[in-house]
Design an enzyme around this catalytic site. Structure first.
Site, PDB file in Angstrom:
ATOM      1  N   HIS A   1       0.850  -1.201   0.000  1.00 54.58           N
ATOM      2  CA  HIS A   1       0.000   0.000   0.000  1.00 54.58           C
ATOM      3  C   HIS A   1       0.879   1.242   0.000  1.00 54.58           C
ATOM      4  O   HIS A   1       2.070   1.190   0.300  1.00 54.58           O
ATOM      5  CB  HIS A   1      -0.908   0.037   1.237  1.00 54.58           C
ATOM      6  CG  HIS A   1      -0.147   0.244   2.522  1.00 54.58           C
ATOM      7  ND1 HIS A   1       0.683  -0.716   3.067  1.00 54.58           N
ATOM      8  CD2 HIS A   1      -0.073   1.310   3.359  1.00 54.58           C
ATOM      9  CE1 HIS A   1       1.219  -0.268   4.178  1.00 54.58           C
ATOM     10  NE2 HIS A   1       0.795   0.973   4.382  1.00 54.58           N
TER      11      HIS A   1
ATOM     12  N   ASP B   1       0.277   5.160   1.938  1.00 56.94           N
ATOM     13  CA  ASP B   1      -0.477   5.480   3.151  1.00 56.94           C
ATOM     14  C   ASP B   1      -1.749   6.282   2.872  1.00 56.94           C
ATOM     15  O   ASP B   1      -1.738   7.258   2.107  1.00 56.94           O
ATOM     16  CB  ASP B   1       0.426   6.238   4.134  1.00 56.94           C
ATOM     17  CG  ASP B   1       1.523   5.325   4.679  1.00 56.94           C
ATOM     18  OD1 ASP B   1       1.229   4.146   4.940  1.00 56.94           O
ATOM     19  OD2 ASP B   1       2.677   5.792   4.804  1.00 56.94           O
TER      20      ASP B   1
ATOM     21  N   HIS C   1       4.679   0.210   0.128  1.00 53.25           N
ATOM     22  CA  HIS C   1       5.474  -0.535   1.099  1.00 53.25           C
ATOM     23  C   HIS C   1       4.662  -1.659   1.724  1.00 53.25           C
ATOM     24  O   HIS C   1       3.427  -1.665   1.671  1.00 53.25           O
ATOM     25  CB  HIS C   1       6.062   0.388   2.162  1.00 53.25           C
ATOM     26  CG  HIS C   1       5.059   1.209   2.897  1.00 53.25           C
ATOM     27  ND1 HIS C   1       4.429   2.319   2.351  1.00 53.25           N
ATOM     28  CD2 HIS C   1       4.548   1.085   4.139  1.00 53.25           C
ATOM     29  CE1 HIS C   1       3.600   2.827   3.219  1.00 53.25           C
ATOM     30  NE2 HIS C   1       3.636   2.104   4.329  1.00 53.25           N
TER      31      HIS C   1
ATOM     32  N   ARG D   1       5.765   7.049  13.515  1.00 54.03           N
ATOM     33  CA  ARG D   1       5.729   7.504  12.126  1.00 54.03           C
ATOM     34  C   ARG D   1       5.188   8.924  12.068  1.00 54.03           C
ATOM     35  O   ARG D   1       4.098   9.187  12.587  1.00 54.03           O
ATOM     36  CB  ARG D   1       4.836   6.586  11.291  1.00 54.03           C
ATOM     37  CG  ARG D   1       4.953   6.851   9.805  1.00 54.03           C
ATOM     38  CD  ARG D   1       4.023   5.949   9.016  1.00 54.03           C
ATOM     39  NE  ARG D   1       2.721   6.572   8.833  1.00 54.03           N
ATOM     40  CZ  ARG D   1       1.644   5.955   8.372  1.00 54.03           C
ATOM     41  NH1 ARG D   1       1.704   4.680   8.036  1.00 54.03           N
ATOM     42  NH2 ARG D   1       0.505   6.593   8.219  1.00 54.03           N
TER      43      ARG D   1
HETATM   44  C1  SIN Z   1       3.435   1.365   7.773  1.00 48.65           C
HETATM   45  O1  SIN Z   1       2.725   0.861   6.907  1.00 48.65           O
HETATM   46  O2  SIN Z   1       3.539   2.574   7.917  1.00 48.65           O
HETATM   47  C2  SIN Z   1       4.269   0.459   8.670  1.00 48.65           C
HETATM   48  C3  SIN Z   1       5.586   0.175   8.056  1.00 48.65           C
HETATM   49  C4  SIN Z   1       6.451  -0.654   8.950  1.00 48.65           C
HETATM   50  O3  SIN Z   1       6.081  -0.916  10.106  1.00 48.65           O
HETATM   51  O4  SIN Z   1       7.527  -1.042   8.500  1.00 48.65           O
END
Ligand code: SIN
Length: 275
Positions: free
Chosen positions: A101, A103, A251, A266
């Site tokens: 995905h 974000d 990612h 994050r």
């Molecule tokens: C996310 O999708 O922001 C999580 C990425 C991660 O935990 O590596």
């Protein structure tokens, strides 16, 4: 290159680069911020090691690239707009980022980028994979690219967020779960390049197609995005940072380290309407 020690080492030919010679906790000059921004445009995701950032420093670094994005369903860490906790331990039942995905594409203006700092990592595992959406688009045949260029996808969030966060409806950012329509192929506002912009977490359907056609086409695109030739894989250490461009990369986080703990924060950066 500003700052005599700054160096950039690519991770794979497709995307990703590790930047060293910068202390992200300090006051960065304009030239250094521009160098990071340029590297992000070139490599789509950039990584830093040994950055012992507290939440003030993570937020201050993130704000050099844009305003904090407010998540529709997950509350910010109190006092830190745009900062979400990313945490998994032995009591976790699920985790963030379990499918490919970018974000929060359910938003009308999805985040332009996200900066993840982990302060605790498992002894092994817990890597994050990234995929290059320019390369995935460019590798498709011309007739398929031509068809995709005219299509619109619906991106939703209720199916994903309601059970996951359990936030009562009255506490949601807009009092509801957002749903938005975006082009299946978006033009990057900085590079001008075209990138695939559908993903397994948020995309519900392609508006112009029948249900069966939409499902078949999305599955074809998801299989295509999943091809390793478009990827890089980042191995975390405590105090690593990954900064990705949600407009050109997707990612996928791996949860292969149960029952160990993986923990961090994050900072998510506001973006604009995909075109
Ligand atoms: C996310 O999708 O922001 C999580 C990425 C991660 O935990 O590596």
């Amino acid at each position: 290159m500003p700052g005599s020690d700054l160096s950039i080492v690519p991770l794979t030919p497709s995307l990703g680069a590790e930047i060293s010679g910068i202390d992200l906790s300090g006051d960065l000059d304009e030239a250094t911020v521009q160098a990071i921004q340029d590297a992000l445009m070139d490599y789509l995701v950039v990584f830093f090691r040994d950055q012992a950032l507290d939440l003030d420093q993570l937020s201050a670094f993130g704000r050099r690239f844009g305003l904090p994005h407010t998540h529709p369903a997950e509350p910010d860490v109190p006092g830190y707009p745009g900062v979400l906790k990313i945490h998994t331990d032995a009591s976790s039942k699920t985790y963030s980022g379990r499918k490919w995905h970018s974000d929060v594409t359910c938003d009308a203006e999805p985040p332009m980028g996200s900066i993840l700092h982990l302060h605790q990592v498992p002894a092994s595992g817990g890597d994050t994979l990234f995929a290059n959406m320019y390369a995935a688009y460019e590798a498709l045949s011309a007739p398929l690219r031509q068809m995709l260029d005219g299509l619109t996808a619906v991106h939703g969030s209720e199916h994903n967020f309601r059970g996951y966060y359990g936030t009562p409806d009255e506490d949601l950012r807009d009092g509801m779960f957002p749903e938005s329509r975006h082009p299946v192929v978006r033009r990057h506002p900085v590079t001008g390049r075209e990138a695939l912009f559908v993903n397994e977490i948020f995309t519900l359907r392609i508006e112009e197609l029948s249900t069966a056609e939409s499902e078949a086409l999305l599955n074809l695109l998801y299989e295509h995005i999943n091809e390793p030739r478009f990827h890089c894989r980042f191995r975390w250490q405590a105090n690593s940072v990954a900064f990705w461009d949600n407009r050109s990369a997707q990612h996928l986080a791996l949860w292969d380290y149960y029952p160990e703990t993986r923990s961090g924060h994050r900072f998510t950066i506001q973006g604009d309407r995909p075109v």
